[in-house]
Motif scaffolding. Structure first.
Motif, PDB file in Angstrom:
ATOM      1  N   PRO A   1       3.152  -2.654  -6.435  1.00 34.10           N
ATOM      2  CA  PRO A   1       1.880  -2.260  -7.056  1.00 34.10           C
ATOM      3  C   PRO A   1       1.118  -3.434  -7.648  1.00 34.10           C
ATOM      4  CG  PRO A   1       3.746  -1.521  -8.373  1.00 34.10           C
ATOM      5  CD  PRO A   1       4.310  -2.012  -7.094  1.00 34.10           C
TER       6      PRO A   1
ATOM      7  N   THR B   1      -5.586   2.634   2.233  1.00 35.78           N
ATOM      8  CA  THR B   1      -5.065   1.685   1.246  1.00 35.78           C
ATOM      9  C   THR B   1      -6.224   0.906   0.636  1.00 35.78           C
ATOM     10  OG1 THR B   1      -3.009   1.442   2.499  1.00 35.78           O
ATOM     11  CG2 THR B   1      -3.502  -0.256   0.860  1.00 35.78           C
TER      12      THR B   1
ATOM     13  N   CYS C   1      -5.653   3.070  -7.137  1.00 35.82           N
ATOM     14  CA  CYS C   1      -5.486   2.172  -6.000  1.00 35.82           C
ATOM     15  C   CYS C   1      -4.011   1.946  -5.700  1.00 35.82           C
ATOM     16  CB  CYS C   1      -6.161   0.833  -6.276  1.00 35.82           C
ATOM     17  SG  CYS C   1      -7.952   0.916  -6.315  1.00 35.82           S
ATOM     18  N   GLU C   2      -3.762   1.464  -4.475  1.00 35.83           N
ATOM     19  CA  GLU C   2      -2.388   1.176  -4.081  1.00 35.83           C
ATOM     20  C   GLU C   2      -1.922  -0.195  -4.563  1.00 35.83           C
ATOM     21  OE1 GLU C   2      -3.569   4.572  -2.353  1.00 35.83           O
ATOM     22  OE2 GLU C   2      -4.639   2.692  -2.006  1.00 35.83           O
TER      23      GLU C   2
END
Length: 320
Positions: A5, A198, A260-261
């Motif tokens: 992350p 993504t 978000c990824e």
């Protein structure tokens, strides 16, 4: 990919924000992988960042081989002037080969067309199309675009999809989820609707704007009122929590949002890696409350409220 992350932003290796010592990159990369940060983001536009990163990773390859991390880089932008943008298919292909050479690898995990807002749609289509051809050849695994203005990116993506005949794998934008700007929160569902699975958000300290002890870079594009407000924020943190750095408050604020990824964070040395990992653990701990963080955040957000949805103008590109 099982990307961490926290994404290690390596523009700091080119000393774009502050000086670094020669031994820092290898130590920082090793510490990052050991602590679970397995993705490094760079670009040929970031000075000698690719070379420094490649040398650092090569020096630790006996214990941290290529299979233990992912590499993300970019094509298309190589400098500040218009002539230093080249989105042609020939340059894209050559750029990917150069990046692989610099980083001592025979494949790249992610490659972005860099700063697409500065070139024509036709140029972006040509570059992205060539990246997908390189993907088909196995030289890269995922194709994306990066840029700043969210409305433009949102308008460009469906055009790219239609003309290239492929759906982008990943999008990266920057300075759009931080203490003074959370605009990405308003756009992210629209990017998802376009098939972007993504999304990475970069620079929780807004390209050096939200730090206490290091001057804001002279080239920073923020308007004067925001630059002034950021200086006020340093004093607010000092008053609310003596000894704390504005950067800690800013990074933890961004880490708490899981829209978000990946969160791309610039780090100069192993100590900064350890700090960011510790901050991540702090904000992810179930049920944990940090009253100092919350108090500082509230005061800072009040001071920065006028800039909540502000996108500054992209710096002009010199045609010479």
């Amino acid at each position: 990919m099982d990307v961490s992350p926290i994404i290690y932003g390596t523009s700091a290796f080119a000393q774009l924000y502050n000086p670094i010592k020669a031994h820092w990159p290898a130590e920082a990369c090793k510490r990052a992988i050991d602590l679970g940060i397995n993705t490094f983001d760079t670009s040929p536009y970031y000075g000698n960042s690719e070379q420094v990163l490649g040398k650092a990773l090569l020096s630790i390859s006996a214990t941290h081989p290529r299979s233990t991390y992912y590499l993300s880089t970019k094509v298309g932008r190589y400098g500040l002037k218009k002539k230093e943008f080249n989105y042609s298919k020939e340059r894209v292909r050559a750029s990917v080969e150069e990046s692989m050479d610099r980083m001592h690898t025979n494949y790249l995990d992610i490659v972005y067309a860099h700063d697409v807002e500065f070139v024509s749609v036709d140029e972006a289509v040509e570059a992205v199309g060539e990246l997908f051809r390189l993907k088909a050849e196995g030289k890269i695994k995922y194709v994306g675009i990066s840029g700043y203005p969210l409305p433009y990116l949102l308008a460009l993506i469906p055009v790219l999809h239609e003309r290239v005949g492929q759906t982008l794998d990943i999008l990266m934008t920057y300075c759009h989820y931080n203490l003074h700007n959370t605009l990405l929160q308003d756009y992210i569902a629209h990017f998802r609707d376009l098939g972007i699975s993504t999304i990475w958000s970069a620079s929780p300290v807004s390209m050096g704007l939200l730090r206490s002890n290091i001057p804001v870079p002279e080239w920073h594009p923020a308007p004067a009122p925001l630059l002034s407000a950021a200086q006020d924020c340093i004093k607010i943190v000092e008053d609310q929590s003596p000894g704390k750095d504005l950067a800690e408050i800013a990074v933890k604020f961004a880490m708490k949002w899981r829209g978000c990824e990946g969160l791309v964070v610039g780090m100069s040395n192993a100590e900064e890696v350890e700090k960011n990992v510790a901050w991540w653990k702090d904000v992810q701990e179930d049920g944990a409350r940090d009253e100092v963080q919350e108090r500082c955040e509230a005061a800072l957000r009040r001071r920065l409220q006028a800039f909540e949805k502000l996108e500054w103008a992209s710096p002009p590109i010199d045609d010479c």
